[in-house]
Design an enzyme around this catalytic site. Structure first.
Site, PDB file in Angstrom:
ATOM      1  N   SER A  87       0.712  -1.165   0.090  1.00  0.00           N
ATOM      2  CA  SER A  87      -0.035   0.160   0.044  1.00  0.00           C
ATOM      3  C   SER A  87       0.862   1.306  -0.052  1.00  0.00           C
ATOM      4  CB  SER A  87      -0.836  -0.090   1.308  1.00  0.00           C
ATOM      5  OG  SER A  87      -1.765   1.210   1.299  1.00  0.00           O
TER       6      SER A  87
ATOM      7  N   LYS B 147      -1.350  -1.124  -4.290  1.00  0.00           N
ATOM      8  CA  LYS B 147      -2.604  -0.043  -4.056  1.00  0.00           C
ATOM      9  C   LYS B 147      -1.933   1.131  -3.887  1.00  0.00           C
ATOM     10  CE  LYS B 147      -4.842   0.352   0.324  1.00  0.00           C
ATOM     11  NZ  LYS B 147      -5.628  -0.184   1.464  1.00  0.00           N
TER      12      LYS B 147
ATOM     13  N   LYS C 168      -2.988   5.237  -2.750  1.00  0.00           N
ATOM     14  CA  LYS C 168      -3.786   6.263  -2.153  1.00  0.00           C
ATOM     15  C   LYS C 168      -4.234   7.270  -2.918  1.00  0.00           C
ATOM     16  CE  LYS C 168      -3.889   4.055   2.311  1.00  0.00           C
ATOM     17  NZ  LYS C 168      -5.060   3.510   3.089  1.00  0.00           N
TER      18      LYS C 168
ATOM     19  N   ASP D  44      -7.242   3.294  -2.995  1.00  0.00           N
ATOM     20  CA  ASP D  44      -7.812   3.548  -1.557  1.00  0.00           C
ATOM     21  C   ASP D  44      -8.147   5.012  -1.093  1.00  0.00           C
ATOM     22  OD1 ASP D  44      -8.672   3.081   1.019  1.00  0.00           O
ATOM     23  OD2 ASP D  44      -7.258   2.452   1.795  1.00  0.00           O
TER      24      ASP D  44
ATOM     25  N   GLU E  38     -11.268   1.058  -3.230  1.00  0.00           N
ATOM     26  CA  GLU E  38     -11.462   0.914  -1.843  1.00  0.00           C
ATOM     27  C   GLU E  38     -11.849   2.403  -1.180  1.00  0.00           C
ATOM     28  OE1 GLU E  38      -8.095  -0.764   0.177  1.00  0.00           O
ATOM     29  OE2 GLU E  38      -8.765  -0.361   2.068  1.00  0.00           O
TER      30      GLU E  38
ATOM     31  N   ASP F   5     -13.812  -0.982   3.450  1.00  0.00           N
ATOM     32  CA  ASP F   5     -12.829  -1.028   4.586  1.00  0.00           C
ATOM     33  C   ASP F   5     -13.487  -0.402   5.688  1.00  0.00           C
ATOM     34  OD1 ASP F   5     -10.882  -0.747   6.471  1.00  0.00           O
ATOM     35  OD2 ASP F   5      -9.297   0.256   5.088  1.00  0.00           O
TER      36      ASP F   5
ATOM     37  N   LYS G  21     -10.280  -6.232   8.499  1.00  0.00           N
ATOM     38  CA  LYS G  21      -9.192  -6.103   9.401  1.00  0.00           C
ATOM     39  C   LYS G  21      -9.771  -6.497  10.557  1.00  0.00           C
ATOM     40  CE  LYS G  21      -7.513  -1.939   7.228  1.00  0.00           C
ATOM     41  NZ  LYS G  21      -7.326  -0.343   6.951  1.00  0.00           N
TER      42      LYS G  21
ATOM     43  N   GLY H 279      -4.309  -3.999   6.254  1.00  0.00           N
ATOM     44  CA  GLY H 279      -3.464  -3.560   7.238  1.00  0.00           C
ATOM     45  C   GLY H 279      -3.529  -2.213   7.890  1.00  0.00           C
TER      46      GLY H 279
HETATM   47  O1  OSB Z   1      -7.023   2.264   4.752  1.00  0.00           O
HETATM   48  O2  OSB Z   1      -6.093   0.520   4.327  1.00  0.00           O
HETATM   49  C1  OSB Z   1      -6.057   1.394   4.892  1.00  0.00           C
HETATM   50  C2  OSB Z   1      -2.967   2.032   7.094  1.00  0.00           C
HETATM   51  C3  OSB Z   1      -3.398   2.789   7.871  1.00  0.00           C
HETATM   52  C4  OSB Z   1      -4.745   2.953   8.126  1.00  0.00           C
HETATM   53  C5  OSB Z   1      -5.474   2.568   6.965  1.00  0.00           C
HETATM   54  C6  OSB Z   1      -5.097   1.834   5.905  1.00  0.00           C
HETATM   55  C7  OSB Z   1      -3.402   1.661   6.023  1.00  0.00           C
HETATM   56  C8  OSB Z   1      -2.967   1.398   4.686  1.00  0.00           C
HETATM   57  C9  OSB Z   1      -1.512   0.544   4.891  1.00  0.00           C
HETATM   58  O3  OSB Z   1      -3.454   1.299   3.825  1.00  0.00           O
HETATM   59  C10 OSB Z   1      -1.734  -1.078   4.899  1.00  0.00           C
HETATM   60  C11 OSB Z   1      -0.429  -1.813   5.415  1.00  0.00           C
HETATM   61  O4  OSB Z   1      -0.574  -1.848   6.628  1.00  0.00           O
HETATM   62  O5  OSB Z   1       0.367  -1.855   4.644  1.00  0.00           O
HETATM   63 MG    MG Z   2      -8.488   1.198   3.296  1.00  0.00          MG
END
Ligand code: OSB
Ligand code: MG
Length: 369
Positions: free
Chosen positions: A135, A161, A163, A188, A213, A238, A262, A290
């Site tokens: 991510s 992924k 952001k 995401d 996402e 999510d 999660k 994650g």
């Molecule tokens: O939205 O998936 C998410 C990290 C912190 C809080 C929310 C998210 C995330 C990530 C990182 O996208 C995922 C990772 O732990 O590699």
């Molecule tokens: Mg997310």
């Protein structure tokens, strides 16, 4: 087993690189680490609440409050033989899923160790390694983003992924797609858009994304269902899925076609299992999200992701993608096929490194009978 001692720590760990999402930039990651002692055995858990209410309303401070005043007293000195006992003890309390899940994880670790089984075996895992991706946070500009993506591909990640947020979306995705036409790619938004932004998602719909996402509000299902009706690309929820009931309702109204699981967000691994089972029966793909976990939370994620319904790569990257020094051993590494091995040792299957933990601890409290 009678729960004799519970230790709570607030830890702060420097990230290898700043992580920017639609809700802010993080240089450090804060979380709570829990330790539960019973009959000479120890269980460890991680509460993923962070320093700000950006992803969730919970923070390390709200989680500390709810754990120390309510959740810890509900189990300290009590018998806990199975996770359902824990759930019953907390039955009167609402919300605070990240806090709830942190203590639950420590109990899973403890109970699995007593049985001499790995968490994956207890949860019903079926594979020895799980496919993973990376991510990637919002970068300075599309060129830098393409550069960062190529570095992770170079490192062996086969699913990426990125952001997005309003104004940092279509151009970014197009740039990555142009450089990597066949890359399994997803985005995401962390709830940064509204239905008025449907044009943005229609543009993204042409980019062969695996999924989009959490485009809309964290407490919404209805608008997501409207947005999904405009799109070919599956919406994945999510933030909006905080229980198996939410997952059921989301699927019923076609608010999403993929679910990010999660354990923290849904209040624990037991509820995560329920979300998995529901989606598995419905033929809806799930993947493990994650929260920039330490080695403790990452071990739990790997165990969960070994269940049969986790058919898409998880946001479970190697330890070196997050932290130069971790608080648990061994560190997780990426296999050549973009998988990570599921721990096989008893419980979470990782050892907490006391001095590493001590170095990152900001605050510590011990609760005894
Ligand atoms: O939205 O998936 C998410 C990290 C912190 C809080 C929310 C998210 C995330 C990530 C990182 O996208 C995922 C990772 O732990 O590699
Ligand atoms: Mg997310």
């Amino acid at each position: 087993m009678k729960i004799e001692v519970i230790e709570l720590r607030h830890v702060r760990m420097r990230l290898c690189a700043p992580f920017e999402t639609s809700f802010g930039v993080e240089l450090d990651r804060d979380c709570l680490i829990l330790r539960v002692d019973s009959e000479g055995m120890t269980g460890w858990g991680e509460c993923a609440a962070g320093s700000t209410p950006g992803y969730s309303y919970e923070t390390t401070e709200t989680a500390w409050h709810v754990l120390s005043e309510f959740f810890i007293p509900a189990v300290l000195g009590r018998q806990v033989e199975e996770i359902e006992d824990y759930r019953c003890r907390l039955g009167a309390y609402k919300g605070h899923n990240l806090a709830r899940a942190g203590l639950e994880m420590a109990l899973w670790d403890l109970l699995a160790k007593v049985q001499g089984k790995s968490l994956a075996a207890i949860l019903g895992g079926v594979v020895e390694r799980v496919p993973v991706g990376v991510s990637i946070g919002i970068q300075q500009d599309p060129d830098v983003l393409v550069d960062v993506v190529s570095q992770y591909i170079e490192a062996g990640y086969r699913r990426v992924k990125i952001k997005i947020k309003p104004g940092r979306d279509v151009v970014e995705v197009e740039a990555v797609r142009k450089s990597f036409p066949d890359l399994p790619l997803q985005v995401d938004a962390n709830s940064a858009y509204t239905l008025e932004d449907v044009a943005v998602f229609k543009s993204l719909d042409d980019q062969q994304l695996l999924l989009i996402e959490q485009p809309l509000a964290e407490d919404d299902l209805i608008d997501h269902s409207q947005l999904q009706a405009h799109l070919q690309t599956p919406i994945c929820l999510d933030e909006s899925i905080i229980s198996a009931r939410h997952a059921r309702q989301a699927l019923e109204i076609d608010a999403c076609r993929v679910v990010n699981i999660k354990s923290g967000r849904v209040g624990g691994l037991l509820e995560g299992l329920a979300v998995h089972d529901l989606c598995y029966k419905a033929g809806v793909p799930v993947w493990c999200g994650g929260m920039l976990e330490t080695g403790i939370g990452r071990a739990a994620n790997l165990a969960l992701a070994s269940l049969p319904g986790f058919t898409l790569p998880g946001d479970i990257s190697a330890s070196d993608r997050y932290y130069a020094e971790d608080i648990a051993e061994p560190r997780f590494t990426l296999n050549a096929d973009s998988t990570i091995d599921v721990p096989t040792g008893a419980g979470l299957g990782v050892e907490v490194v006391s001095d590493a933990l001590e170095r990152v601890t900001l605050r510590r409290e011990v609760y005894k009978l």
